[in-house]
Design an enzyme around this catalytic site. Structure first.
Site, mmCIF file in Angstrom:
data_model
loop_
_atom_site.group_PDB
_atom_site.id
_atom_site.type_symbol
_atom_site.label_atom_id
_atom_site.label_comp_id
_atom_site.label_asym_id
_atom_site.label_seq_id
_atom_site.Cartn_x
_atom_site.Cartn_y
_atom_site.Cartn_z
ATOM 1 N N CYS A 99 36.859 71.696 11.132
ATOM 2 C CA CYS A 99 36.904 71.012 9.826
ATOM 3 C C CYS A 99 38.342 70.939 9.313
ATOM 4 O O CYS A 99 38.941 71.960 8.975
ATOM 5 C CB CYS A 99 36.006 71.775 8.852
ATOM 6 S SG CYS A 99 36.163 71.283 7.128
ATOM 7 N N CYS A 155 38.878 72.293 5.792
ATOM 8 C CA CYS A 155 38.759 73.762 5.825
ATOM 9 C C CYS A 155 40.074 74.388 6.267
ATOM 10 O O CYS A 155 40.535 75.375 5.680
ATOM 11 C CB CYS A 155 37.651 74.195 6.787
ATOM 12 S SG CYS A 155 35.997 73.636 6.357
#
Length: 142
Positions: free
Chosen positions: A65, A68
Site C-alpha cells: 500500500c 501506508c
C-alpha cells in the site's frame, strides 16, 4: 496503571505519577516507552488491548500500500509525541487477516483508536503527524 512491555509483552505495574519517566520492564529490562510504533500479531494484540491500560492507536496497513508506506514516517513521529500516554501499534492486514476482519477493515491505511477494550474512533487515509496527533488527542479528550 498496567503497561504492557513492547518487547516481551510482560504486564508491568507503573504508578501513574511515574508514567512520564517511562521505566523499564521488570522481566526483560527494556524501556517501556521508546517512541516507536510496535508491530503486533493477533496474539500480541490481545495482550496489549485487553491487559494494558494505555489507549492503542492502531495503524492497519500492508506492505504493498503506497499511502501506508508514505504515512509510516508520520506514524513513527506521532509515536514520539504521544507516548507515554498512547501506545502506537501497527497491524499488517496481509499477515493478520483475522484481526483486520474483526475490526471490519475495508480500506487501508485505517487508524483505529481503542481504549479499555472498546473502539473510541476510526479514520481512513494517510495524514501527516501533526494531524494524527491532534486527531488522537481530540478523541481522548485532551
Amino acid at each position: 496503571m498496567h503497561v504492557v512491555c513492547p518487547h516481551c509483552d510482560t504486564i508491568n505495574r507503573v504508578p501513574a505519577e511515574k508514567q512520564e519517566r517511562g521505566g523499564k520492564c521488570g522481566q526483560c529490562g527494556q524501556p517501556l516507552f521508546d517512541g516507536h510504533p510496535v508491530a503486533l500479531t493477533g496474539e500480541r494484540f490481545a495482550i496489549h488491548a485487553e491487559k494494558g491500560d494505555l489507549p492503542l492507536l492502531i495503524d492497519f496497513w500492508a506492505e504493498w500500500c503506497g499511502p501506508c508506506r508514505m504515512m509510516a514516517a508520520a506514524f513513527a513521529q506521532a509515536a514520539g509525541e504521544l507516548e507515554p500516554h498512547v501506545r502506537l501499534v501497527k497491524v499488517n492486514t496481509d499477515e493478520e487477516q483475522r484481526l483486520a476482519g474483526a475490526f471490519g477493515i475495508r480500506s487501508i491505511p485505517t487508524l483505529v483508536l481503542v481504549h479499555k477494550g472498546r473502539e473510541v474512533a476510526r479514520t481512513s487515509g494517510a495524514m501527516p503527524a501533526t494531524a494524527l496527533v491532534a486527531w488522537t488527542r481530540q478523541h481522548l479528550g485532551g
